[in-house]
Design an enzyme around this catalytic site. Sequence first.
Site, short mmCIF file in Angstrom:
data_model
loop_
_atom_site.label_atom_id
_atom_site.label_comp_id
_atom_site.label_asym_id
_atom_site.label_seq_id
_atom_site.Cartn_x
_atom_site.Cartn_y
_atom_site.Cartn_z
N LEU A 1 0.84 -1.19 0.00
CA LEU A 1 0.00 0.00 0.00
C LEU A 1 0.88 1.25 0.00
O LEU A 1 1.65 1.47 0.93
CB LEU A 1 -0.93 0.01 1.23
N ARG B 1 1.37 14.12 6.86
CA ARG B 1 2.23 14.48 7.99
C ARG B 1 3.68 14.78 7.57
O ARG B 1 4.44 15.34 8.33
CB ARG B 1 2.18 13.35 9.05
N ASN C 1 0.45 -2.59 16.23
CA ASN C 1 0.28 -3.25 14.94
C ASN C 1 1.35 -2.71 13.99
O ASN C 1 1.45 -1.50 13.78
CB ASN C 1 -1.13 -2.92 14.42
N ARG D 1 36.81 13.65 -10.74
CA ARG D 1 35.50 13.64 -11.39
C ARG D 1 35.36 12.39 -12.26
O ARG D 1 36.32 11.63 -12.43
CB ARG D 1 35.35 14.92 -12.22
N ASN E 1 55.87 13.27 -14.03
CA ASN E 1 55.62 14.20 -12.93
C ASN E 1 54.97 15.46 -13.50
O ASN E 1 55.51 16.09 -14.42
CB ASN E 1 56.93 14.57 -12.24
#
Length: 466
Positions: free
Chosen positions: A10, A17, A173, A336, A380
């Site tokens: 469900l 709320r 419950n 990234r 480097n």
Amino acid sequence: MKSKTAALILAAGKGKRMRSSLPKVLHPVAEMPMVAHVVKVAIARRCDPIVVVVDANGRRVREILTATFPKTPLVFAVQEQQLGTADATRIALEAIPSFRGRVLVLYGDVPLLKADTVGRLTRAVEGKSLSLLTARVANPFGYGRVLREGSWVKAVVEHKDASVTERDINEINVGVYMCDYGLMREAVGAVRRNNKQHEAYLTDVVAIASGRKGAVGVVVDDRDEVRGVNTRAELAEAEGIMRRRLIAFHQNRGVTFCDPENTFLSTETKIQKDAIIGVGVQTYGKVKIASGARVDGPTVIKNATIGADAMIHSFSHIEGADVGKNASVGPFARLRPGARLEQGSKVGNFVEMKKSRLGRGAKASHLTYLGDADIGAGSNIGAGTITCNYDGGPVKHPTTIGAGCFVGSNTTLVAPVKLGANSFIAAGSTVSVDVPANALALGRARQVNKEGYAKRLRRKIHGKKA
Ligand code: UD1
Ligand code: MG
């Protein structure tokens, strides 16, 4: 033959709320919508079919669940008006009219429930009409209370409808029930909306079943598992519990957490033994941290791999990157997507790397941007080196640096450009032409020294007094 079980989830309630424009069941716990956790339980219990009840605007719930579980066909049933949990269950049952067997009803806002716990209902329902999960909690406020008669459950009374004495009952419950399809269909049809909330309560089915072959309550010992999430505060509590669970799982497999309270792990984080996770580490999505690696926090890692014995220093931000064995990153590094650090390579402070490979043992220790670059082993890259991969156009240009190169500080590499193996770039160069292997490239204006000119210049600026 073992009886088949259909799951009815469900997930159509308004979730008032939460005070949110996002449907309640889509609020995430450990990066996954609450309802997806519940679907996972139904899949783990091998329920078939799995019906999810959504409201008329449930397109997002449907899309997200379909994308999260591409291999599991889900049946979606639409509840036009939120008339209560019994009404939602009726709609779910009507979506599978030819099903015969048991139904397992789950609420989409109980994300911490474990599949094994739900499994206890199957045995409990044998020879009875219905089984349901219950729990004894310290603060039962808001939950339905379980009314018992001896060892049988007689009924569930909702908090708002409970008398003062019923409110003292601390057995609640959980909102998970198992029952025969036919009986459930008949019982939800009999439920009326004559209560404080004018809703059709699924909990009324318990009293109906109790009048048949009886309803039996299975008590869940772990109170955390049964929490229903109706408010933002309860959402944060659920998140905390999930986080502690994940950390305990990894601790049991030999991972050290310097400060478990300040560590955030995604569910799909895999950590091998003897890794050390420092204070304030956060992982998101699919993350792998191999054995012996150390990650100091605060550091954020998203969809990335950290190799064995690698060292990630604090304040690093790593996304879509692959950090090799023994490599070192940060502090203050940004990796990234597409950044690949091979074994023993190093990215130091204030270095940004995107879609670039740093070969074995290569180093970029300070203040550098490496984008669309391929850097050979042992090279480097001096402080302040920039690969100029973007000219404002639609494509980014590549920089190729061979093995064993020395790129002096403050070099700009205007891509596309290639530096041959073992070449040497003088500090401050702007390199826009390919450099052959073993060559020295100087791409800067020659320095001129004018003897005594500083004095003359000062006089010019400050007058005779200088
Ligand atoms: C419910 C139970 C309560 C139990 C508690 C456990 C009822 C009447 N009460 O209360 O006994 O202790 O869960 O957390 O069942 N939903 C729909 N359609 C509706 C109404 C609700 O799909 O018309 C869905 C909601 O999305 C939610 C679930 O059903 O996932 C439960 O509804 P909710 O309003 O949260 O019930 P509670 O007040 O928490
Ligand atoms: Mg609820």
